[in-house]
Design an enzyme around this catalytic site. Structure first.
Site, PDB file in Angstrom:
ATOM      1  N   VAL A 115       0.845  -1.196   0.000  1.00  0.00           N
ATOM      2  CA  VAL A 115       0.000   0.000   0.000  1.00  0.00           C
ATOM      3  C   VAL A 115       0.880   1.246   0.000  1.00  0.00           C
ATOM      4  O   VAL A 115       0.529   2.263  -0.585  1.00  0.00           O
ATOM      5  CB  VAL A 115      -0.995  -0.003   1.198  1.00  0.00           C
ATOM      6  CG1 VAL A 115      -0.294  -0.031   2.539  1.00  0.00           C
ATOM      7  CG2 VAL A 115      -1.923   1.195   1.152  1.00  0.00           C
ATOM      8  N   GLY A 147      -9.854   8.567  10.260  1.00  0.00           N
ATOM      9  CA  GLY A 147     -10.999   9.308  10.805  1.00  0.00           C
ATOM     10  C   GLY A 147     -10.798  10.810  10.898  1.00  0.00           C
ATOM     11  O   GLY A 147     -10.053  11.396  10.118  1.00  0.00           O
ATOM     12  N   ILE A 167      -9.807  14.548  11.640  1.00  0.00           N
ATOM     13  CA  ILE A 167      -8.494  15.184  11.795  1.00  0.00           C
ATOM     14  C   ILE A 167      -8.483  15.988  13.097  1.00  0.00           C
ATOM     15  O   ILE A 167      -9.318  16.870  13.286  1.00  0.00           O
ATOM     16  CB  ILE A 167      -8.217  16.178  10.620  1.00  0.00           C
ATOM     17  CG1 ILE A 167      -8.486  15.525   9.264  1.00  0.00           C
ATOM     18  CG2 ILE A 167      -6.840  16.780  10.722  1.00  0.00           C
ATOM     19  CD1 ILE A 167      -7.386  14.703   8.696  1.00  0.00           C
ATOM     20  N   ARG A 207       5.483   3.664   8.731  1.00  0.00           N
ATOM     21  CA  ARG A 207       6.848   3.615   8.229  1.00  0.00           C
ATOM     22  C   ARG A 207       7.756   4.182   9.318  1.00  0.00           C
ATOM     23  O   ARG A 207       7.382   5.125  10.012  1.00  0.00           O
ATOM     24  CB  ARG A 207       7.009   4.476   6.961  1.00  0.00           C
ATOM     25  CG  ARG A 207       6.395   3.898   5.694  1.00  0.00           C
ATOM     26  CD  ARG A 207       7.122   2.641   5.214  1.00  0.00           C
ATOM     27  NE  ARG A 207       6.590   2.126   3.963  1.00  0.00           N
ATOM     28  CZ  ARG A 207       5.635   1.199   3.860  1.00  0.00           C
ATOM     29  NH1 ARG A 207       5.102   0.672   4.947  1.00  0.00           N
ATOM     30  NH2 ARG A 207       5.232   0.796   2.681  1.00  0.00           N
ATOM     31  N   ASP A 231       6.255  -1.915  14.371  1.00  0.00           N
ATOM     32  CA  ASP A 231       6.330  -2.937  13.323  1.00  0.00           C
ATOM     33  C   ASP A 231       7.236  -2.465  12.191  1.00  0.00           C
ATOM     34  O   ASP A 231       7.545  -3.222  11.280  1.00  0.00           O
ATOM     35  CB  ASP A 231       4.928  -3.242  12.774  1.00  0.00           C
ATOM     36  CG  ASP A 231       4.953  -4.373  11.746  1.00  0.00           C
ATOM     37  OD1 ASP A 231       5.686  -5.358  11.973  1.00  0.00           O
ATOM     38  OD2 ASP A 231       4.267  -4.260  10.716  1.00  0.00           O
ATOM     39  N   HIS A 270       8.335  -5.776  10.421  1.00  0.00           N
ATOM     40  CA  HIS A 270       7.451  -5.288   9.349  1.00  0.00           C
ATOM     41  C   HIS A 270       6.553  -6.422   8.823  1.00  0.00           C
ATOM     42  O   HIS A 270       6.665  -6.811   7.656  1.00  0.00           O
ATOM     43  CB  HIS A 270       8.270  -4.664   8.215  1.00  0.00           C
ATOM     44  CG  HIS A 270       7.467  -3.712   7.381  1.00  0.00           C
ATOM     45  ND1 HIS A 270       8.022  -2.633   6.734  1.00  0.00           N
ATOM     46  CD2 HIS A 270       6.142  -3.671   7.079  1.00  0.00           C
ATOM     47  CE1 HIS A 270       7.082  -1.984   6.072  1.00  0.00           C
ATOM     48  NE2 HIS A 270       5.921  -2.595   6.268  1.00  0.00           N
ATOM     49  N   ILE A 271       5.667  -6.907   9.713  1.00  0.00           N
ATOM     50  CA  ILE A 271       4.812  -8.042   9.338  1.00  0.00           C
ATOM     51  C   ILE A 271       3.326  -7.688   9.388  1.00  0.00           C
ATOM     52  O   ILE A 271       2.476  -8.566   9.508  1.00  0.00           O
ATOM     53  CB  ILE A 271       5.091  -9.279  10.237  1.00  0.00           C
ATOM     54  CG1 ILE A 271       4.980  -8.902  11.730  1.00  0.00           C
ATOM     55  CG2 ILE A 271       6.443  -9.890   9.922  1.00  0.00           C
ATOM     56  CD1 ILE A 271       5.022 -10.116  12.663  1.00  0.00           C
ATOM     57  N   GLY A 272       3.020  -6.392   9.277  1.00  0.00           N
ATOM     58  CA  GLY A 272       1.628  -5.945   9.385  1.00  0.00           C
ATOM     59  C   GLY A 272       0.661  -6.710   8.495  1.00  0.00           C
ATOM     60  O   GLY A 272      -0.408  -7.128   8.925  1.00  0.00           O
TER      61      GLY A 272
HETATM   62  C1  GLV Z   1       3.238  -2.387   4.002  1.00  0.00           C
HETATM   63  O1  GLV Z   1       3.890  -1.746   4.754  1.00  0.00           O
HETATM   64  C2  GLV Z   1       2.762  -1.916   2.755  1.00  0.00           C
HETATM   65  O2  GLV Z   1       3.048  -0.771   2.378  1.00  0.00           O
HETATM   66  O3  GLV Z   1       2.091  -2.691   2.063  1.00  0.00           O
END
Ligand code: GLV
Length: 294
Positions: free
Chosen positions: A84, A163, A165, A211, A235, A259-261
């Site tokens: 993403v 959601g 701001i 990030r 993460d 980094h396993i989200g």
């Molecule tokens: C995960 O960090 C992604 O950007 O897909």
């Protein structure tokens, strides 16, 4: 236009999950070159691989900068990333060249949200410390205040990137848990800094699933080491992988994951299929399921 109608080269920078791999194999692209490994491609091999390609399917660990674009050359029509996040892509340069970008939003939201909850509970209930005590003999008895943490029930969770701001200072001051889930942009870079951590409650827990560069890690270290905030769960870090001697790893109140989200079998398969569909649509000049609008 059928994809086989003329010579077409696509470069894929890694082995991808099976469902995406199968779709790619059926697509009828005349020349698919792929880095056949689960480990990242070297810069040199990336430059070799993209040469003359019309399409690139890459991962968030591949830096697609001006040099890569120049090396690929003027035939390049589409970059499809299995992520993403698009912060690894030189978007200005890509836009200038009229190259289209595909990405994989939405499909990983549930998996990533689950990991955020896992990190919230892991950090606030001090699970790594507890596990360690069981292993090292530190568990001598049930003790009234031993390994107590903070509870999710009735707490306020402030999510940066979701959601309504609200001003950042306000979110920091009012939340029992702060979750960073926004994209990395020039505006969000190093946004969670000394000032931000000073505004947070002393009992609050900080979680980052976005990030690493959204956080000033030196300031986070100071906030954790000086008990300015209760704990952190990350993460994502800068750099990735984080060197094993990094100061953050010496802290008991900091939990770091690699980094396993989005790392569930189902999600990664869906992401791979989407990335291949974006790639194919880009090659054919058709609307993509998920195009990142430049
Ligand atoms: C995960 O960090 C992604 O950007 O897909």
């Amino acid at each position: 236009m059928r994809l086989t109608a003329r010579l077409m080269k696509v470069f894929v920078t890694r082995r991808i999950p099976p469902e995406g791999q199968a779709l790619l194999a059926q697509a009828g692209i005349s020349n698919v070159e792929q880095w056949e490994s689960d480990e990242p491609i070297s810069r040199e091999d990336l430059l070799k691989g993209v040469f003359g390609a019309q399409g690139i399917l890459c991962l968030l660990s591949d830096k697609i900068d001006k040099k890569v674009l120049d090396t690929a050359g003027s035939n390049l029509k589409v970059i499809s990333t299995l992520s993403v996040g698009v912060d690894h892509l030189a978007l200005d340069e890509i836009k200038k060249r009229g190259i289209r970008v595909g990405y994989t939003p939405d499909v990983l939201t549930d998996a990533t949200a689950e990991l955020a909850v896992a990190l919230l509970l892991t950090t606030s209930r001090r699970l790594p410390e507890g596990i360690e005590e069981v292993k090292n003999g530190g568990w001598t008895s049930w003790k009234p205040l031993w390994l107590c943490g903070h509870q999710l029930l009735n707490s306020t969770v402030g999510i940066i990137g979701l959601g309504r701001i609200v001003p950042l200072d306000q979110l920091a001051a009012q939340s029992d848990f702060v979750v960073v889930a926004c994209a990395l942009t020039p505006e969000t870079k190093l946004m969670c800094n000394k000032n931000f951590f000073q505004k947070m409650k002393k009992t609050a827990v900080f979680v980052n699933i976005s990030r690493g560069d959204v956080v000033n890690q030196e300031d986070l270290y100071q906030a954790l080491a000086n008990d300015q905030i209760a704990a952190a769960g990350l993460d994502v870090t800068t750099p990735e992988p984080l060197p094993t001697n990094h100061p953050l790893l010496s802290l008991k109140n900091c939990v770091i994951l690699p980094h396993i989200g989005s790392a569930t079998y189902g999600t990664r398969n869906i992401m791979s299929v989407l990335a291949v569909k974006n790639l194919l649509a880009g090659l054919k000049g058709e609307p993509m399921p998920n195009e990142f609008k430049l």
